[in-house]
Design an enzyme around this catalytic site. Sequence first.
Site, mmCIF file in Angstrom:
data_model
loop_
_atom_site.group_PDB
_atom_site.id
_atom_site.type_symbol
_atom_site.label_atom_id
_atom_site.label_comp_id
_atom_site.label_asym_id
_atom_site.label_seq_id
_atom_site.Cartn_x
_atom_site.Cartn_y
_atom_site.Cartn_z
ATOM 1 N N LYS A 120 -41.975 -28.681 97.679
ATOM 2 C CA LYS A 120 -43.609 -29.108 97.937
ATOM 3 C C LYS A 120 -44.534 -28.178 98.046
ATOM 4 C CE LYS A 120 -43.000 -33.970 97.510
ATOM 5 N NZ LYS A 120 -42.036 -34.260 98.042
HETATM 6 C C1 LIG Z 1 -41.278 -34.886 96.684
HETATM 7 C C2 LIG Z 1 -39.660 -34.557 96.306
HETATM 8 C C3 LIG Z 1 -39.200 -35.427 95.459
HETATM 9 C C4 LIG Z 1 -39.355 -36.453 94.265
HETATM 10 O O1 LIG Z 1 -41.306 -35.825 93.723
HETATM 11 P P1 LIG Z 1 -42.211 -36.115 92.462
HETATM 12 O O2 LIG Z 1 -43.328 -35.270 91.865
HETATM 13 O O3 LIG Z 1 -42.123 -37.437 93.470
HETATM 14 O O4 LIG Z 1 -41.808 -36.622 91.551
HETATM 15 C C5 LIG Z 1 -38.033 -35.327 95.014
HETATM 16 N N1 LIG Z 1 -37.331 -34.217 96.568
HETATM 17 C C6 LIG Z 1 -37.696 -34.268 97.261
HETATM 18 C C7 LIG Z 1 -36.668 -33.269 98.364
HETATM 19 C C8 LIG Z 1 -38.801 -34.028 97.670
HETATM 20 O O5 LIG Z 1 -39.561 -33.581 98.468
#
Ligand SMILES: *Cc1c(COP(=O)(O)O)cnc(C)c1O
Length: 488
Positions: free
Chosen positions: A107
Site C-alpha cells: 500500500k
Molecule cells: C491490502 C492488501 C492486500 C489486498 O489488496 P486489495 O487492493 O485490497 O485487493 C493484499 N495483501 C496485503 C499485504 C495487503 O496489505
Amino acid sequence: MKYQSTRSDYTTSDLEAVVKGIAPDGGLFIDPHVKSIRFDWQGCLEKDAYGMAVQILSALLPGYENMEALVNSGYSGKFDTDKLTPLVQVGDDYVLELFHGPTAAFKDVALSMLPQLITAAKKQLGQDETTLILTATSGDTGKAALEGFRDVEGTKIVVFYPDGGVSPIQRAQMATQRGGNVHVCAVRGNFDDCQTGVKNAFARIAEENLTAGKGVELSSANSINIGRLAPQVTYYFIAYAELLRAGKISLGDKVDYVVPTGNFGDILAGYYAKLLGLPVGMLICASNSNKVLTDFFTTGRYDANRDFYRTTSPSMDILVSSNLERMLFLASDGDTELVAGCMRALSEKRCYEFPQELMKKLRESFGAGSCTEAEAGEAIKAVYDAYGYLMDPHTAVAWKAAGEYKAESGTKAPVVVLSTASPFKFPTAVLDAIGEAADGDEFGQMEKLAGVTGLEIPKGLAELRELPVLHEDVIDKEDLIDYVLSKF
Ligand SMILES: *Cc1c(COP(=O)(O)O)cnc(C)c1O
C-alpha cells in the site's frame, strides 16, 4: 477531465474526485472513458519507474499541472530501491515485490502518492479547508496512510482498525505512529464493521451537512479513492519492462499476473494497465478462506452471507470488496442503474447477482482461485525449500493460485505473482510454515526469522519495539461517527 459516480450520472473533475474520495451517492468515482484513453504504452516501458508513474498518472488524472514534481516528492527517499517494486525470479516464475516502502506493505506505493495528489488538487482548486482523511484498515492501509499523511500540511487523518483483528506488529505500527495530525482508534468488530462505519459516517456527515462552517472536508485514503488506485497501475508496467529487459518476453507478449486480493484495488489496477494498452494476459484473483470473490467469478453471485474467517493473511480477510464496484461499472459499459441496484442489494441483503452475459465478459480478463490456511503454509515451505525464497502469507495465497492456474490453463509462459508484504510483517505464520518454533512475541520472532533465513528485517519494523505507544483508543462500532465528529 470528467469523472463520474458508478451509481448515477453525478460528475466531477478528476481533481475533485481525488479530494472527495467518494461520490455523494455512495458510488465510486471513475473516468467513464478510461477504455478509450490514448496512451503510448510502449514509450512508457522505456522509462524508469518514476517516469512510468508520471506518464501513467498524467493519463489517468490529466488535470494535474506538475505530475513530475508530485511523483518525485511522493517517492524520493521513501523506498529502499529506485526500482520501487523489483521483480525477482523464483523458479520458472516471477515475484513482483511491492513491499520496499516505509511500512513494508504494497500500500506504500499508492499511499506515498495520495497525500501529494490531494494537497496539489486542493491548491489548484483554491480550496483551503483542512482535509480530514477517514480510513478503515484491515492492517496495512492504516499504517501506510498514517505514514503518508503524517504532518502533511492542511490534512488530518483518523484510522480505524478491528480490535484484535490485526497482527501485533500491525497494531504496534499504528499505535506508535508519530505526527501532530494523526488519530488511531480500535473498533470492537471486524474489518467490514470498520469499513461500513466509515462509509456511514461519510454518508451521514454529508446528508446532515455536519462539516458546515467547520473548515473541514472529509476524504478517504481507502482504495475507493481514485488517487489510490491510479498509482498502483505503475508496477504492472514495471514488471513487464523488467521481463522485456531481461529478454524473458518480446514486446507484445501477454503476461499473466496473479494478485492476492481483498478489496479488489490491486487487481483492478492491473485491469487499468490492460486498458492503457499493456499486454496483460489473465489477471488471477487469489483469495484466502474468505473466498467471496472466487465464488463470484465462478458463479456470478456475490454473496457475503457466509462465515468470516480470521486467517494468517489478515489484509485479505474481507467479505465486502469495495473496488469490485468499479469493475461492475466497466464490465457493464457504465450501466449505473445496474451497479446501483447491485450495491443496494449488497447493503440490504448482503448479496447480488451479476448478469451471466457480463460475467462471461469478465472471465475473459479475470480468473480466480482460493487457498486454505494449510495450503498457504505449504506454499511458503515449498518455495523456501526449493528456491530459498521467503514469501509472506498473502503472497503464498497468490503463489498457490498461480500454480493452479498454470496447471489448469497449461500455459508455459512465466506468470508474475504480486507480493504484497514483507514476510517479516507476519513472522508467526512464516516461522510456523518453515517448521521453526514461533516462540515469544512477534518482535522476538522477527529476529528469529532473520537469524534462521539470513535476511534483514526491514528498517521500519526493526525499530518498532523501542517506540512509545501513543494511541490507545478503543470504541464500539456505533460510536464511530461521534469519534469522527470529535476530531473536527
Ligand atoms: C491490502 C492488501 C492486500 C489486498 O489488496 P486489495 O487492493 O485490497 O485487493 C493484499 N495483501 C496485503 C499485504 C495487503 O496489505
